[in-house]
Write a protein that holds these residues in place. Structure first.
Motif, mmCIF file in Angstrom:
data_model
loop_
_atom_site.group_PDB
_atom_site.id
_atom_site.type_symbol
_atom_site.label_atom_id
_atom_site.label_comp_id
_atom_site.label_asym_id
_atom_site.label_seq_id
_atom_site.Cartn_x
_atom_site.Cartn_y
_atom_site.Cartn_z
ATOM 1 N N GLU A 1 0.601 -1.249 -0.092
ATOM 2 C CA GLU A 1 0.102 -0.252 0.289
ATOM 3 C C GLU A 1 0.648 1.021 -0.197
ATOM 4 O OE1 GLU A 1 -3.254 2.250 2.658
ATOM 5 O OE2 GLU A 1 -2.624 -0.178 2.988
ATOM 6 N N LEU A 2 2.161 1.029 0.613
ATOM 7 C CA LEU A 2 3.133 2.219 0.966
ATOM 8 C C LEU A 2 3.234 2.379 -0.743
ATOM 9 C CD1 LEU A 2 5.122 4.592 2.362
ATOM 10 C CD2 LEU A 2 6.086 2.866 2.429
ATOM 11 N N VAL A 3 3.938 1.353 -1.380
ATOM 12 C CA VAL A 3 4.418 2.152 -2.815
ATOM 13 C C VAL A 3 3.092 2.204 -3.879
ATOM 14 C CG1 VAL A 3 5.632 1.074 -4.464
ATOM 15 C CG2 VAL A 3 6.473 -0.307 -2.311
ATOM 16 N N GLN A 4 2.173 1.461 -3.553
ATOM 17 C CA GLN A 4 0.879 2.394 -4.802
ATOM 18 C C GLN A 4 0.417 3.135 -4.971
ATOM 19 O OE1 GLN A 4 -0.445 -0.300 -6.849
ATOM 20 N NE2 GLN A 4 0.145 -2.564 -6.116
ATOM 21 N N ASN A 5 0.400 3.479 -3.462
ATOM 22 C CA ASN A 5 -0.190 5.337 -3.206
ATOM 23 C C ASN A 5 0.945 5.886 -3.523
ATOM 24 O OD1 ASN A 5 -1.983 4.247 -2.733
ATOM 25 N ND2 ASN A 5 -2.403 3.959 -0.587
ATOM 26 N N PHE B 1 8.757 7.373 -4.866
ATOM 27 C CA PHE B 1 9.230 5.851 -5.194
ATOM 28 C C PHE B 1 10.562 5.808 -5.007
ATOM 29 C CE2 PHE B 1 10.291 2.328 -7.359
ATOM 30 C CZ PHE B 1 9.721 1.364 -6.592
ATOM 31 N N LEU B 2 11.546 6.742 -5.922
ATOM 32 C CA LEU B 2 12.878 6.597 -6.462
ATOM 33 C C LEU B 2 13.203 7.387 -5.170
ATOM 34 C CD1 LEU B 2 13.255 7.848 -10.050
ATOM 35 C CD2 LEU B 2 13.306 5.612 -8.986
ATOM 36 N N GLU B 3 12.411 8.267 -4.363
ATOM 37 C CA GLU B 3 13.665 8.363 -2.969
ATOM 38 C C GLU B 3 13.544 7.548 -2.125
ATOM 39 O OE1 GLU B 3 12.983 12.433 -0.421
ATOM 40 O OE2 GLU B 3 11.978 12.608 -2.326
ATOM 41 N N ILE B 4 12.582 6.786 -1.798
ATOM 42 C CA ILE B 4 11.964 5.940 -0.688
ATOM 43 C C ILE B 4 12.903 4.177 -1.113
ATOM 44 C CG2 ILE B 4 10.148 6.508 -0.088
ATOM 45 C CD1 ILE B 4 8.701 4.314 -0.703
ATOM 46 N N LEU B 5 13.280 4.300 -2.377
ATOM 47 C CA LEU B 5 13.711 3.203 -2.594
ATOM 48 C C LEU B 5 14.197 2.660 -2.182
ATOM 49 C CD1 LEU B 5 13.141 0.847 -4.555
ATOM 50 C CD2 LEU B 5 14.390 1.586 -6.390
ATOM 51 N N PRO B 6 15.786 2.926 -1.872
ATOM 52 C CA PRO B 6 17.355 2.924 -1.145
ATOM 53 C C PRO B 6 16.900 2.395 0.491
ATOM 54 C CG PRO B 6 17.858 4.621 -2.205
ATOM 55 C CD PRO B 6 15.893 4.995 -2.623
ATOM 56 N N SER B 7 15.579 3.055 1.117
ATOM 57 C CA SER B 7 15.605 2.603 2.558
ATOM 58 C C SER B 7 15.163 1.073 2.074
ATOM 59 C CB SER B 7 14.157 3.385 3.228
ATOM 60 O OG SER B 7 15.298 4.783 3.309
#
Length: 799
Positions: free
Chosen positions: A719-723, A729-735
Motif C-alpha cells: 500500500e505504501l508503494v502503490q499510493n 518512490f525513487l526517493e524511498i527505494l534505497p530505504s
C-alpha cells in the motif's frame, strides 16, 4: 679528471711529515678504507680523531668488539623540551651507520690493533641541531636522517661538469671509475691529493651562509678546537673526516687565531643520548633514501674485505663482479627464467669490453648491471623480463642485519625483543620479510606468538602485520581460529624500541606503560575500550591504575555513541575471555557501567539526527543482545526506556521502527502497536508516507520475523508503494532495499512467494527478473520518443 689532478695545487693539508694529517673520506667508500689503512701504516699516528658526535666515545669499544657484526649504527635522540631548537619542542633522532666499508670503522679497528686512542670529535647530536637553521642539514623535512651526509659531494656543479666532459651517466658511475677502481692502484699520498682536489673544488660551490645554516661552520669550529687540544698532547695526529670538511678544518687549525667554538648546553640525560643498534644493508643503501650511503652496500663491503685481506688489489673488482654475475644467473634460473651458461659468458665478455671502452681498469658495478641488462633480458625490457636486474640489485644491496656483541650498552627492550624472537623461533637476523602462522586455541606457542606480535604492533615498531585472523577491534572474522603474520626486522624496529626504553625493561612493561599513557590522555569511552582490546590481545592484564582510569573515562564521557561502542568492545572481551585463556572480570564491570549509562540516555535518542540513526539502532541491538545472555536482570529497565522512546512526540522514523521491533521481540503481544504505527504513516501526507519506508527499515532490522508470520506488513508495504508518486518512490527505494537486506535468502524466497500469492503470480518471476542496464533503458526510451515524434504520435509514448 687526470689533467685536473696533475695541475692541481693542494696546500700542506696532505703532508705526511706534518704533525697533523687530514685524511678526507666519502662515507662507506671501500677505497677510502683501503687507503686509510695504508696511510695509518705509513703515517704512524699517535691518535686518530674521527668525525662523529663526541658523546658516543664510550660506545667505541662496543663497535669494535669482536662479537659485533656489521651493519651496525649509533642511534642518537634528542627531546627538545627546553625549546632550544624550535618552539615546537619536537623529538629528533638520526642514525650513524657503520659498514665494513666505512673508513671510520676501519680507523677504529686499526687504532685498537695499534693500541692507540681513537676519538670522535664532532659536536653532540643535540648541539648540531641547535646550531642548524630550520629545513637545513639534520633539520631537513625527511623521514630518515643520517649524521654523515655526503650530499655536497654528490650534487656539486664541479661533478656535473666532469660528467659532461667524460660522458658518464651518474655520480656513482663517475665515483667508481675515478675513485673506487682507479684509487686502489695509487699510493696513499696520490689518493689523498686526488680526494682533496675534488673536495676543495666542490667546497668552492658552497657559500659561507649555506655552511652556517646547515651547521657545518659550528661543527668545524668545534672539531678544530678538539684537534688543537690533541696536538698539544700527541706528536702525530691523524684526522679522519668527510672530505668536504678537510679544507675548513685545515684553515682553522693553521690560522693561529683563537677559535670560537659553540657553547655546549647542560641537558638532562633523559633528553638526549646515544645507543648502539643493529642496522641493515637495505637501510644503508643510497637508493633507499640514505643520503651518505653508497649504492649496493653489500657489494662494496665484499670489495673492502677482499682489499684488506689481499696482498694486491689487482683483479679484485673483476673477480667480484663475475661472482655476482654467476649468483644472479643461479637466482634467475630458480625463478624459471631461462638464463644459460653461454649468457654468463656473453655478459662477462661484454662487461670487459665496456670497461676497456670506458677506460676503466676493471669491471665495476656499472659494467655488471649493463652486462646483465644486455644479455639476461630477452626481448623488450618489461617489469617481468627485467627480473634479473631486480635479483642483482637485491644481491648487491644485501639483506643481512648486524648484531651488537657487547650487550651491556644495548637497550633492554632490544635485548628482550631478541630473546622473545629466539624463544618463538622467529628469524630476526635478516631484513627479508617472513611469514608465521599462530594457532590461537590449539597451541600454547601459537597464542604466545600472537601476543608478541600484537605487542610489537601496539608499540608501532613496524615489525609485524597481521594478514589474516580475527579482528576484535572491528568485530570481524571472529570465527577464525588462527592468525597469519608477516614480519620483518628493520632499523625502524630497533629505533622504535630505543624510543620506548623509558617505558620499561621488557616489551610487556613498555606496552603496559604505553597503555596507561594512552588512557591518561583519553576522554572517550570507545577509544579507552579499544585500548582494553589491545591489552586483551597482548595478554597483558590491566593494573588497578588503568582500571580506575577507564572507570573515570566512562563516568565523564557524555557521548551516547562513544559509550555504546565502548560497551560493545567490553562485551566482546567478556565473551571471549575463556576462549583466549585471559580471565579479566573488569570487562564485565565496565560493560555494566556502560549499559546503565546508556539506559539513562536512551529516551533522549528518540529524535536522533538521521545521519546517526543507523549508529543508534546498532547500539540498541547491542543492548538487547546483552540483556539476553550477560545482563538479563537489566531487561526490564531496557524495555521501559524503549517504551519511553516510543511515546516521544518527535521521533526519527528508522529509530522508532527499531524500537518497535525490539519491543515486539521482547513481548510479541506488542505486534499490534507496530502495525498501528505503520498505519499512521500510511494515512499521513506524502512526506509522512515517505517516512514509512524508514520506519520499515528500522523495524525489519530488529524484528524481521514480524513479516514472516502473516502478510499484514507486506500488504502495508504494498500500500505504501502503490499510493506514492514515481519520484517519491525513487526517493524511498534505497530505504526499502535496505529494509529487505536483513533477510536471509530463504526468508526472501518466502517473502517472494507471499507477494506472488497476493498478485496471483509465480515467485520465480519476482525473484529472477533480469536486470536492465540503465543506460540501455534510457537509450531505448529516447529512441522510442524520436520514433513516435516522427509518426506524430508522441503522446502515445506517455500512455
Amino acid at each position: 679528471m687526470e689533467r685536473i689532478l696533475r695541475n692541481s695545487k693542494t696546500p700542506e693539508i696532505s703532508d705526511f711529515s706534518a704533525p697533523v694529517l687530514f685524511y678526507p673520506i666519502r662515507h662507506h667508500s671501500p677505497v677510502c678504507s683501503f687507503q686509510l689503512v695504508k696511510t695509518i701504516e705509513e703515517y704512524k699516528p699517535d691518535v686518530i680523531l674521527i668525525e662523529g658526535p663526541e658523546n658516543a666515545n664510550e660506545l667505541i669499544p662496543v663497535l669494535t668488539d669482536e662479537n659485533t657484526k656489521l651493519p651496525a649504527a649509533f642511534y642518537y635522540f634528542y627531546k627538545d623540551a627546553k625549546k632550544l631548537v624550535s618552539d615546537e619542542a619536537e623529538d629528533y633522532k638520526c642514525y650513524y651507520p657503520f659498514l665494513y666499508s666505512s673508513p671510520e670503522y676501519n680507523a677504529l679497528i686499526q687504532a685498537k690493533k695499534l693500541n692507540i686512542p681513537a676519538k670522535f670529535i664532532d659536536l653532540p647530536y643535540c648541539e648540531i641541531l641547535i646550531a642548524t637553521a630550520e629545513n637545513n642539514g639534520l633539520r631537513k623535512n625527511s623521514d630518515k636522517h643520517s649524521y654523515a651526509d655526503d650530499s655536497y659531494l654528490m650534487k656539486s656543479k664541479f661533478y656535473k661538469k666532469l660528467c659532461e666532459k667524460t660522458g658518464l651517466r651518474t655520480f656513482e658511475e663517475f665515483w667508481e671509475k675515478y675513485f673506487e677502481i682507479s684509487g686502489i692502484f695509487k699510493t696513499p699520498q696520490e689518493f689523498i691529493k686526488q680526494m682533496h682536489t675534488y673536495c676543495i673544488l666542490t667546497r668552492n660551490d658552497v657559500t659561507e651562509e649555506e655552511m652556517k645554516a646547515d651547521g657545518t661552520s659550528a661543527r668545524e669550529s668545534h672539531m678544530a678546537v678538539r684537534i688543537l687540544e690533541n696536538m698539544q698532547e700527541y706528536k702525530r695526529v691523524l684526522v679522519v673526516t668527510g672530505g668536504f670538511h678537510s679544507l675548513g678544518l685545515y684553515n682553522l687549525v693553521k690560522s693561529g687565531k683563537k677559535i670560537k667554538s659553540p657553547r655546549l648546553h647542560k641537558l638532562p640525560e633523559t633528553h638526549h643520548g646515544c645507543f648502539p643498534m643493529a642496522y641493515s644493508y637495505e637501510a644503508a643503501d643510497a637508493l633507499h633514501g640514505y643520503a651518505s650511503g653508497m649504492s649496493y652496500p653489500y657489494f662494496y663491503d665484499c670489495v673492502t674485505q677482499n682489499l684488506l685481506e689481499s696482498d694486491s688489489p689487482e683483479g679484485i673488482y673483476n673477480s667480484l663482479t663475475l661472482d655476482f654475475l654467476v649468483k644472479t644467473q643461479k637466482a634467475t634460473v630458480k625463478k624459471d627464467i631461462p638464463v644459460t651458461i653461454s649468457d654468463i659468458t656473453s655478459a662477462h665478455t661484454l662487461m670487459n669490453g665496456l670497461a676497456a671502452l670506458r677506460n676503466t681498469r676493471e669491471c665495476g658495478i656499472s659494467e655488471l648491471f649493463d652486462g646483465v641488462t644486455s644479455t639476461f633480458i630477452k626481448g623488450e625490457k618489461t617489469v617481468s623480463s627485467a627480473m634479473p636486474l631486480d635479483i642483482l640489485s637485491k644481491l648487491a644491496t644485501g639483506d643481512k642485519i648486524g648484531e651488537i656483541g657487547d650487550k651491556s650498552h644495548v637497550p633492554p627492550l632490544i635485548t628482550d625483543f631478541e630473546k622473545n624472537c629466539k624463544k618463538l623461533g622467529l628469524k630476526y637476523e635478516t631484513a627479508v620479510p617472513k611469514e608465521v602462522e599462530a594457532a590461537l586455541f590449539t597451541s600454547a606457542k601459537g597464542m604466545e606468538i600472537s601476543r608478541f606480535m600484537h605487542r610489537m604492533d601496539f608499540l608501532e615498531t613496524g615489525f609485524a602485520k597481521m594478514t589474516k585472523g580475527p579482528d576484535l577491534h572491528n568485530n570481524k572474522d571472529r570465527s577464525r581460529v588462527r592468525e597469519e603474520w608477516k614480519y620483518r626486522r628493520t632499523p625502524k624496529v630497533d629505533s622504535c624500541l630505543i624510543d620506548h626504553t623509558t617505558d620499561g625493561f621488557t616489551i610487556e612493561e613498555a606496552c603496559s606503560s604505553l597503555a596507561m599513557k594512552k588512557l591518561s590522555s583519553e576522554r572517550r569511552c570507545e577509544v579507552a575500550a579499544q585500548t582494553a582490546v589491545d591489552c586483551f590481545l597482548m595478554g597483558i592484564p590491566m593494573n588497578q591504575a588503568e582500571l580506575t582510569q577507564i572507570e573515570d573515562i566512562l563516568i565523564n564521557d557524555g557521548d551516547f555513541f562513544s559509550v555504546g561502542n565502548g560497551m560493545h568492545s567490553f562485551e566482546i572481551l567478556y565473551s571471549l575471555q575463556n576462549l583466549y585463556g585471559f580471565e579479566d572480570m573488569s570487562s564485565l564491570a565496565h560493560l555494566t557501567r556502560c549499559f546503565d549509562k546508556l539506559i539513562s540516555a536512551l529516551p533522549s535518542m528518540a529524535n536522533t539526527p538521521p545521519d546517526r540513526a543507523e549508529d543508534c539502532i546498532k547500539i540498541m541491538k547491542y543492548m538487547y543482545g546483552i540483556t539476553g545472555n550477560i545482563l538479563p536482570e537489566r531487561l526490564e529497565y531496557f524495555k521501559q526506556a524503549l517504551i519511553t522512546m516510543s511515546e516521544s512526540n518527535v521521533k526519527e522514523p528508522s529509530v522508532f521502527g527499531a524500537v518497535m521491533g525490539i519491543l515486539y521481540s521482547i513481548e510479541p503481544d506488542r505486534r499490534e502497536n507496530a502495525e498501528n504505527a505503520m498505519k499512521g504513516y500510511l494515512k499521513g501526507s506524502p512526506d509522512i508516507r515517505k517516512q514509512g519506508a524508514e520506519y520499515l527499515r528500522g523495524l525489519f532490522g530488529t524484528a524481521r520475523d514480524i513479516v514472516l508470520i502473516d502478510d499484514r506488513f507486506l500488504k502495508m508495504t504494498d500500500e505504501l508503494v502503490q499510493n506514492m508518486e514515481y519520484e517519491d518512490f525513487l526517493e524511498i527505494l534505497p530505504s526499502l532495499r535496505l529494509s529487505f537486506s536483513y533477510f536471509t535468502p530463504n526468508e526472501l524466497q518466502s517473502t517472494a512467494e507471499a507477494v506472488a500469492e497476493m498478485y496471483n503470480s509465480d515467485s520465480e518471476d519476482i525473484m529472477n527478473v533480469p536486470a536492465v542496464d540503465e543506460r540501455l533503458f534510457l537509450f531505448g526510451k529516447q529512441l522510442d520518443r524520436e520514433i513516435f515524434a516522427l509518426m506524430g504520435k508522441e503522446s502515445m509514448l506517455d500512455e
